[in-house]
Design an enzyme around this catalytic site. Structure first.
Site, PDB file in Angstrom:
ATOM      1  N   CYS A   2       0.841  -1.187   0.000  1.00 15.12           N
ATOM      2  CA  CYS A   2       0.000   0.000   0.000  1.00 15.12           C
ATOM      3  C   CYS A   2       0.882   1.246   0.000  1.00 15.12           C
ATOM      4  CB  CYS A   2      -0.947   0.111   1.205  1.00 15.12           C
ATOM      5  SG  CYS A   2      -2.067  -1.264   1.362  1.00 15.12           S
ATOM      6  N   ARG A  27       3.526  -0.086  -5.125  1.00 18.39           N
ATOM      7  CA  ARG A  27       3.349  -0.658  -3.788  1.00 18.39           C
ATOM      8  C   ARG A  27       2.019  -1.414  -3.654  1.00 18.39           C
ATOM      9  NH1 ARG A  27       6.760   1.566  -0.016  1.00 18.39           N
ATOM     10  NH2 ARG A  27       5.318   0.943   1.609  1.00 18.39           N
ATOM     11  N   TRP A  74      -2.774  -2.597  -1.651  1.00 16.23           N
ATOM     12  CA  TRP A  74      -2.421  -3.991  -1.890  1.00 16.23           C
ATOM     13  C   TRP A  74      -3.224  -4.767  -0.853  1.00 16.23           C
ATOM     14  CZ3 TRP A  74       0.055  -8.094   0.700  1.00 16.23           C
ATOM     15  CH2 TRP A  74       0.472  -9.144  -0.131  1.00 16.23           C
ATOM     16  N   ASN A 100      -1.424   2.210   5.829  1.00 13.50           N
ATOM     17  CA  ASN A 100      -0.576   1.161   5.260  1.00 13.50           C
ATOM     18  C   ASN A 100      -0.090   0.314   6.428  1.00 13.50           C
ATOM     19  OD1 ASN A 100       1.370  -0.398   3.980  1.00 13.50           O
ATOM     20  ND2 ASN A 100       2.907   1.203   4.070  1.00 13.50           N
ATOM     21  N   GLY A 101      -0.324  -0.993   6.348  1.00 10.97           N
ATOM     22  CA  GLY A 101       0.114  -1.874   7.437  1.00 10.97           C
ATOM     23  C   GLY A 101      -0.980  -2.878   7.737  1.00 10.97           C
ATOM     24  N   GLU A 487      18.289 -16.431  -9.043  1.00 12.05           N
ATOM     25  CA  GLU A 487      17.829 -15.057  -9.225  1.00 12.05           C
ATOM     26  C   GLU A 487      17.131 -14.904 -10.585  1.00 12.05           C
ATOM     27  OE1 GLU A 487      17.111 -12.523  -7.739  1.00 12.05           O
ATOM     28  OE2 GLU A 487      17.226 -10.893  -9.183  1.00 12.05           O
ATOM     29  N   LYS A 491      13.296 -13.789 -11.391  1.00 12.15           N
ATOM     30  CA  LYS A 491      12.971 -12.646 -12.258  1.00 12.15           C
ATOM     31  C   LYS A 491      11.974 -13.055 -13.332  1.00 12.15           C
ATOM     32  CE  LYS A 491      14.196 -10.173 -10.561  1.00 12.15           C
ATOM     33  NZ  LYS A 491      14.850  -9.629  -9.412  1.00 12.15           N
ATOM     34  N   GLU A 494       8.374 -13.861 -11.874  1.00 13.29           N
ATOM     35  CA  GLU A 494       7.592 -12.743 -11.329  1.00 13.29           C
ATOM     36  C   GLU A 494       7.053 -11.811 -12.407  1.00 13.29           C
ATOM     37  OE1 GLU A 494       9.569  -9.943  -8.637  1.00 13.29           O
ATOM     38  OE2 GLU A 494      11.476 -10.476  -9.529  1.00 13.29           O
ATOM     39  N   HIS A 510      19.402 -36.298  -9.901  1.00 10.05           N
ATOM     40  CA  HIS A 510      18.831 -36.861  -8.669  1.00 10.05           C
ATOM     41  C   HIS A 510      17.329 -36.595  -8.591  1.00 10.05           C
ATOM     42  CE1 HIS A 510      22.788 -37.915  -7.248  1.00 10.05           C
ATOM     43  NE2 HIS A 510      23.200 -36.730  -7.672  1.00 10.05           N
ATOM     44  N   LYS A 607       6.186  -3.690  -4.391  1.00  6.00           N
ATOM     45  CA  LYS A 607       7.625  -3.446  -4.304  1.00  6.00           C
ATOM     46  C   LYS A 607       8.148  -3.616  -2.892  1.00  6.00           C
ATOM     47  CE  LYS A 607      11.593  -1.983  -5.905  1.00  6.00           C
ATOM     48  NZ  LYS A 607      12.353  -3.005  -6.658  1.00  6.00           N
TER      49      LYS A 607
END
Ligand code: F6R
Length: 612
Positions: A2, A27, A74, A100-101, A487, A491, A494, A510, A607
């Site tokens: 948010c 966000r 969000w 926000n939270g 990594e 990338k 996402e 294996h 983010k």
């Protein structure tokens, strides 16, 4: 998660708030809304979806208020919908709040308020806040100037969890109250106006002077002033901090997307990060740390703790820390570390990496290490971010604002900074002098080599065009290259929504090799001369099962064996991830573009992950 923005001044608030929301959309983008104080009281306009929906609401241009708060969401509690969008009001419509939270005890508070006659219209945790403020406001029989502040303070002391709040009240049209606890919030000081934001870049075009808040510090903003109070409402003094970031660094500068711009900013980000700590023919300087040989000799273990891409930077650094400093180094995911009673004591050095400096799990892991007596170092890209205020020591990457949700330049800058940190420790300890001398030269050459690596983008774009419709892509590597495989897979998944997995190439037989079938795409990374032959053999195993292969390497290999080989410049194996990840950042980017996706704002992501 948010984003919140606020404005108080002499201009119309709504365009400024919407502009800020657009910059904070990374966000969260489930809904957006604003509340302003108009001549006839509080107004709220909000809608599900992106800020653009809010911008297109009929009547938004008619708002005249010069004070307002805004939010981009969000979703945590309650689905993305208009009712659950912020701002939220109390039942009497006297207070408007953005948050926000997460309020952990909202069920308990909701019950208390319901028992006291309040009604709830959303499924959010936030809606308890304006009603609780109203409850305390009504209980206060005084008429003093601080009545609004006292009500907000009393409500906040009842809240458990995390919050960054902006509150406006119809009875106090000249004021806005803001407060934070474990969620980010900054105040930008203008001339005859003040701004509030979840992060600095969103309001960087208005001011470079910021007030940074600690937990449970309350602020009464008016257009010409900012008054600060501690949690007992004693007035406190606060200085502004001038932020050197350039406003245009928070813009796209002609690039189609922030992610592409940030990929191309890597030579500068890396150069500036190196420049802050290392010059030719000099020792690595970390003045902020000032560690002694005696202290470094007393360390029993280094923990590097972070989430996501930042954790992957830690995995690269484990290698160089152990080799140069001869100190056992463990890398852990913050959300796991916290809950497994880690063996940490006063002889443990714990390093926390967070681009945003606001990741809730990383901050909580840091607090845990502090409680156990360990020294803590925060590595962040954001000056004054929450993590830097918790840690004993803070050091900074100089990547500039990273706006795209997928991290690129922050990752490579983190790897550079951690490598320099390992050199700094090793120089104090008097270890590994020969390796260090060559490594420093290679580090100083990095910006030029990153530039060179970026020149291969067309070839990668063409390969992406061939494979963008696939459902599974595998990344293989050994040693340090395996960290890049992880990594790169992150990338890709996402931003392209393709299932991507990474494996240490030697582990393939294996189990995972059962997944390899004709025409599947496998990407191999080979930069370590000691391991290249072994990795080639592993890749042969997938080729013989029909896989298409893309190889990123700085070694001499027989290119004819593979569908595409991207050659990157040679460098020291410790820092090769900084170069080998770049073609794969571009690969993920071009696949996402081919699929027509929103590269900068992938679905379900935000983010800065300020909830646990
Ligand atoms: C992936 C990505 C995330 C972040 C993670 C930690 O591209 O950006 O995995 O790395 O959420 O964020 P920070 O570094 O802000 O703590």
């Amino acid at each position: 998660m948010c984003g919140i923005v606020g404005y108080i001044g002499t201009k119309k608030a709504s365009p400024i708030l919407i502009n800020g929301l657009i910059r904070l959309e990374y966000r969260g983008y489930d809904s957006a809304g604003i509340s302003t104080i108009e001549k006839d009281g509080l107004s709220i306009m909000k809608d599900k979806g992106r800020v653009n929906n809010l911008y297109n609401l009929p009547g938004i241009d008619d708002l005249e208020g010069t004070i307002g708060i805004a939010h981009t969401r969000w979703a945590t509690h309650g689905k993305p919908s208009k009712e659950n969008s912020h701002p939220h009001m109390d039942n009497s419509k006297a207070f408007s709040v953005v948050h926000n939270g997460i309020i952990e005890n909202y069920n308990e508070l909701k019950k208390f308020l319901t028992d006291n006659g309040y009604t709830f219209y959303s499924q959010t945790d936030t809606e308890v806040i304006p009603n609780l403020i109203h409850y305390y406001y009504e209980k206060d029989n005084t008429n003093d100037d601080n009545k609004f502040l006292k009500a907000v303070k009393n409500a906040c002391l009842d809240l458990k969890g995390s919050f960054a709040l902006e509150v406006i009240c119809k009875d106090f049209p000249e004021n806005m109250i803001v407060v934070r606890k474990d969620s980010p919030l900054v105040i930008g000081k203008g001339n005859g106006e003040n701004y509030v934001s979840s992060d600095i870049p969103a309001i960087l075009s208005f001011t470079k002077d910021f007030y940074l808040l600690n937990d449970l510090e309350f602020v009464i903003l008016s257009k010409n002033d900012a008054k600060f109070y501690d949690k007992d409402l004693n007035m406190i003094e606060k200085e502004t901090k001038t932020i050197e970031w350039n406003a245009s660094s928070a813009e796209k500068d002609g690039f189609e997307d922030f992610m592409l711009k940030e990929i191309y900013e890597q030579p500068t980000a890396i150069r500036e990060t190196i420049g802050s700590k290392l010059n030719e023919n000099s020792k690595c300087e970390f003045d902020e740390l000032n560690f002694t040989k005696e202290y470094l000799n007393s360390i029993n273990k280094i923990y590097i703790i972070a989430c996501g891409t930042a954790m992957h930077a830690g995995l690269v650094a484990k290698n160089v820390m152990e080799k140069l400093c001869k100190i056992q180094t463990e890398v852990d995911i913050a959300s796991e570390f916290r809950y497994r009673e880690p063996l940490v004591d006063k002889n443990t050095l714990s390093i926390f990496i967070s681009q945003s400096g606001e990741t809730a799990d990383t901050i909580a892991a840091l607090k845990l290490c502090k409680e156990k007596g360990a020294k803590t170092i925060a590595i962040s890209n954001v000056i004054g971010s929450s993590i830097t205020r918790e840690a004993h020591y803070s050091i900074y990457t100089h990547a500039g604002p990273e706006i795209a949700v997928a991290s690129t330049k922050a990752y490579t800058s983190q790897v550079v900074l951690l490598t320099l940190l390992a050199i700094y420790f090793a120089e104090i300890l008097g270890n590994s002098k020969d390796i260090i001398e060559n490594l420093k030269k290679d580090i100083l050459d990095l910006p030029k080599k990153v530039d060179e690596t970026l020149k291969d983008s067309e070839i990668i774009k063409n390969f992406a065009k061939k494979v963008y419709q696939e459902h599974d892509i595998f990344f293989l590597g050994r040693g340090i290259d395996e960290t890049v495989a992880r990594e790169s897979a992150l990338k890709l998944k996402e931003i392209s929504y393709i299932h991507a997995d990474s494996y240490p190439a030697g582990e393939l037989k294996h189990g995972p090799i059962a997944l390899i079938e004709k025409d599947i795409t496998v990407i191999g990374i080979m930069t370590d001369p000691k391991l290249v032959d072994k990795t080639v053999s592993n890749i042969q195993e997938v080729i013989s099962r029909g896989a298409k292969t893309l190889i990123v390497t700085n070694q001499k290999i027989d290119s004819k064996m593979f569908d595409l080989v991207i050659k990157i410049p040679e460098t020291n194996a410790f820092i090769s991830p900084i170069l080998s990840v770049i073609p794969l950042q571009l690969f993920a980017y071009y696949i996402s573009k081919e699929k027509g996706l929103d590269v900068d704002k992938p679905r379900n992501l935000a983010k800065s992950v300020t909830v646990e």
